[in-house]
Design a protein around this motif. Structure first.
Motif, PDB file in Angstrom:
ATOM      1  N   ASP A   1       0.981  -1.312  -0.121  1.00 31.01           N
ATOM      2  CA  ASP A   1      -0.421   0.086  -0.058  1.00 31.01           C
ATOM      3  C   ASP A   1       0.932   1.208   0.533  1.00 31.01           C
ATOM      4  OD1 ASP A   1      -2.281  -1.917   0.193  1.00 31.01           O
ATOM      5  OD2 ASP A   1      -2.434  -1.258   2.285  1.00 31.01           O
ATOM      6  N   LYS A   2       2.581   0.773   0.439  1.00 37.20           N
ATOM      7  CA  LYS A   2       3.301   2.062   0.132  1.00 37.20           C
ATOM      8  C   LYS A   2       4.290   1.794  -0.757  1.00 37.20           C
ATOM      9  CE  LYS A   2       1.877   2.600   5.522  1.00 37.20           C
ATOM     10  NZ  LYS A   2       1.559   3.508   5.574  1.00 37.20           N
ATOM     11  N   CYS A   3       4.644   1.033  -1.117  1.00 34.01           N
ATOM     12  CA  CYS A   3       5.534   1.174  -1.907  1.00 34.01           C
ATOM     13  C   CYS A   3       4.971   0.734  -3.544  1.00 34.01           C
ATOM     14  CB  CYS A   3       6.159  -0.057  -1.615  1.00 34.01           C
ATOM     15  SG  CYS A   3       7.781  -0.175  -3.085  1.00 34.01           S
ATOM     16  N   LYS A   4       5.358   1.234  -4.485  1.00 35.00           N
ATOM     17  CA  LYS A   4       4.796   0.784  -5.522  1.00 35.00           C
ATOM     18  C   LYS A   4       5.293   0.130  -6.728  1.00 35.00           C
ATOM     19  CE  LYS A   4       3.221   6.126  -5.746  1.00 35.00           C
ATOM     20  NZ  LYS A   4       2.706   7.106  -6.626  1.00 35.00           N
ATOM     21  N   HIS A   5       6.495  -0.840  -6.024  1.00 34.40           N
ATOM     22  CA  HIS A   5       7.024  -1.147  -6.314  1.00 34.40           C
ATOM     23  C   HIS A   5       6.390  -2.961  -7.009  1.00 34.40           C
ATOM     24  CE1 HIS A   5      10.380  -3.772  -7.546  1.00 34.40           C
ATOM     25  NE2 HIS A   5      11.248  -3.039  -8.089  1.00 34.40           N
ATOM     26  N   PRO A   6       6.883  -3.204  -8.320  1.00 30.74           N
ATOM     27  CA  PRO A   6       5.666  -4.741  -9.008  1.00 30.74           C
ATOM     28  C   PRO A   6       5.627  -5.284  -7.815  1.00 30.74           C
ATOM     29  CG  PRO A   6       6.715  -3.427 -10.046  1.00 30.74           C
ATOM     30  CD  PRO A   6       7.246  -2.428  -9.200  1.00 30.74           C
ATOM     31  N   GLN A   7       7.285  -5.941  -7.471  1.00 30.42           N
ATOM     32  CA  GLN A   7       7.069  -7.398  -6.452  1.00 30.42           C
ATOM     33  C   GLN A   7       7.390  -6.764  -5.064  1.00 30.42           C
ATOM     34  OE1 GLN A   7      10.965  -7.833  -8.626  1.00 30.42           O
ATOM     35  NE2 GLN A   7      10.328  -9.967  -8.908  1.00 30.42           N
ATOM     36  N   ALA A   8       6.900  -5.459  -4.933  1.00 31.57           N
ATOM     37  CA  ALA A   8       6.456  -5.061  -3.223  1.00 31.57           C
ATOM     38  C   ALA A   8       5.686  -6.481  -2.713  1.00 31.57           C
ATOM     39  CB  ALA A   8       5.698  -4.276  -3.235  1.00 31.57           C
ATOM     40  N   LYS A   9       4.676  -6.704  -3.067  1.00 29.09           N
ATOM     41  CA  LYS A   9       4.429  -7.479  -2.389  1.00 29.09           C
ATOM     42  C   LYS A   9       4.984  -9.131  -2.153  1.00 29.09           C
ATOM     43  CE  LYS A   9      -0.255 -10.141  -2.354  1.00 29.09           C
ATOM     44  NZ  LYS A   9      -1.590 -10.225  -3.242  1.00 29.09           N
ATOM     45  N   GLU A  10       5.542  -9.522  -2.819  1.00 27.86           N
ATOM     46  CA  GLU A  10       6.636 -10.660  -2.882  1.00 27.86           C
ATOM     47  C   GLU A  10       7.287 -10.266  -1.626  1.00 27.86           C
ATOM     48  OE1 GLU A  10       9.407 -13.656  -5.445  1.00 27.86           O
ATOM     49  OE2 GLU A  10       8.335 -11.476  -6.702  1.00 27.86           O
ATOM     50  N   ALA A  11       7.905  -9.552  -1.884  1.00 28.35           N
ATOM     51  CA  ALA A  11       8.608  -8.874  -0.582  1.00 28.35           C
ATOM     52  C   ALA A  11       8.490  -8.938   0.778  1.00 28.35           C
ATOM     53  CB  ALA A  11       9.581  -7.696  -1.032  1.00 28.35           C
ATOM     54  N   PHE A  12       6.817  -8.493   0.520  1.00 30.69           N
ATOM     55  CA  PHE A  12       6.566  -8.276   1.968  1.00 30.69           C
ATOM     56  C   PHE A  12       6.739  -9.091   2.387  1.00 30.69           C
ATOM     57  CE2 PHE A  12       2.684  -7.751   4.631  1.00 30.69           C
ATOM     58  CZ  PHE A  12       2.846  -6.491   5.436  1.00 30.69           C
ATOM     59  N   GLY A  13       5.922 -10.045   2.072  1.00 29.08           N
ATOM     60  CA  GLY A  13       5.862 -11.531   1.895  1.00 29.08           C
ATOM     61  C   GLY A  13       7.541 -12.717   2.455  1.00 29.08           C
ATOM     62  N   ALA A  14       8.215 -12.117   1.965  1.00 35.22           N
ATOM     63  CA  ALA A  14       9.134 -12.910   2.311  1.00 35.22           C
ATOM     64  C   ALA A  14       9.726 -11.876   3.824  1.00 35.22           C
ATOM     65  CB  ALA A  14      10.217 -12.214   1.372  1.00 35.22           C
ATOM     66  N   LEU A  15       9.812 -11.029   3.860  1.00 31.03           N
ATOM     67  CA  LEU A  15       9.677 -10.324   5.537  1.00 31.03           C
ATOM     68  C   LEU A  15       8.754 -11.320   6.315  1.00 31.03           C
ATOM     69  CD1 LEU A  15       9.701  -6.519   4.902  1.00 31.03           C
ATOM     70  CD2 LEU A  15      12.189  -8.403   5.594  1.00 31.03           C
ATOM     71  N   ALA A  16       7.882 -11.197   6.236  1.00 31.32           N
ATOM     72  CA  ALA A  16       6.405 -12.267   7.566  1.00 31.32           C
ATOM     73  C   ALA A  16       7.048 -12.901   7.328  1.00 31.32           C
ATOM     74  CB  ALA A  16       5.467 -12.394   6.274  1.00 31.32           C
ATOM     75  N   LYS A  17       7.841 -14.043   6.080  1.00 31.72           N
ATOM     76  CA  LYS A  17       8.114 -15.133   6.495  1.00 31.72           C
ATOM     77  C   LYS A  17       9.154 -14.899   6.912  1.00 31.72           C
ATOM     78  CE  LYS A  17       9.506 -19.706   3.943  1.00 31.72           C
ATOM     79  NZ  LYS A  17       9.383 -20.542   2.777  1.00 31.72           N
TER      80      LYS A  17
END
Length: 250
Positions: free
Chosen positions: A72-88
């Motif tokens: 919601d704050k980062c416009k990078h197309p792979q932001a969701k993937e990076a966010f999920g990697a941090l959660a894991k």
């Protein structure tokens, strides 16, 4: 004590708010790229933390980085993937068993690097003397250096890769064995199925077989159609059932 903790939380929130106000879109994009380029088996790398980080360090760093790359704050197309990697990564480091496993690999890596350094010091007399004089301080300072930390990071990668390869090989063998057992079980079931079908078929034709046998026994003494039997020899005494030799007459 409760007021102190509340004040510390407020201060942390304020620091985070100020931090994100200064973060540019480029920095967010760069962080996404950094996360996605991390070594997949090392959650410490994803959170950009040293191996001796505490549980609180993990939680704080996760909060900071996850807000930075939040879709919601980062416009990078792979932001969701990076966010999920941090959660894991956070999930793994908060799991005591996973954390113990990772730290055991870190300790093994340290031991290998220390053994390697010990061999090098034997060749370097000046370093060896300095190490003995300072009673371990020299080695401690080296282990805190950027050079050692980088070597440790690489060595941990090697050990984690080896362990993962062994795990996959073992899993592959287990899968192959399970597949073989499953095939054997299916073949056994098929064999019993064919045997049961044969028995049912045999039982189903029982009456037919019994009837055929009875017909055979009833007509067994009758001449088969077209069959030629030799004539019986006549006896001299028709009252006797056995065959007598012909009697010559004077």
């Amino acid at each position: 004590m409760g007021e102190t903790n509340h004040a510390a939380t407020v201060d942390d929130d304020l620091l985070l708010k100020n931090f994100f106000a200064e973060v540019s879109e480029v920095q967010r994009d760069n962080e996404v790229l950094r996360i996605l380029s991390c070594f997949k088996l090392n959650p410490f790398e994803y959170l950009n933390l040293p191996f001796d980080s505490s549980i609180d360090d993990v939680k704080k760093q996760y909060r900071k980085l996850s807000l930075m790359v939040h879709p919601d704050k980062c416009k990078h197309p792979q932001a969701k993937e990076a966010f999920g990697a941090l959660a894991k990564a956070q999930q793994l480091l908060l799991d005591q068993n996973e954390r113990d496993y990772l730290l055991s690999q870190v300790n093994s890596a340290k031991e290998e690097l220390r053994a390697k350094r010990k061999k090098q010091l034997k060749k370097d007399t000046a370093s060896k003397i300095k190490s003995l004089v300072e009673e371990g301080k020299y080695d401690k300072q080296y282990e805190q250096s950027e050079e050692f930390q980088q070597e440790l990071k690489v060595k941990v990668r090697e050990l984690l890769t080896e362990q993962e390869w062994r795990r996959r090989k073992m899993q592959m063998r287990i899968s192959e064995e399970e597949g073989r057992l499953k095939r054997d079980e299916e073949e056994q079931k098929e064999m019993w199925k064919r045997k049961r079908e044969h028995e049912e078929e045999w039982e189903g034709t029982r009456e037919q077989r019994v009837s055929s046998w009875r017909d055979f026994m009833k007509g067994g003494k009758k001449n088969k159609k077209g069959e030629i039997r030799p004539p019986k020899l006549k006896t001299e005494d028709p009252n006797k059932s056995y065959v007598q030799r012909p009697v010559k007459r004077g």
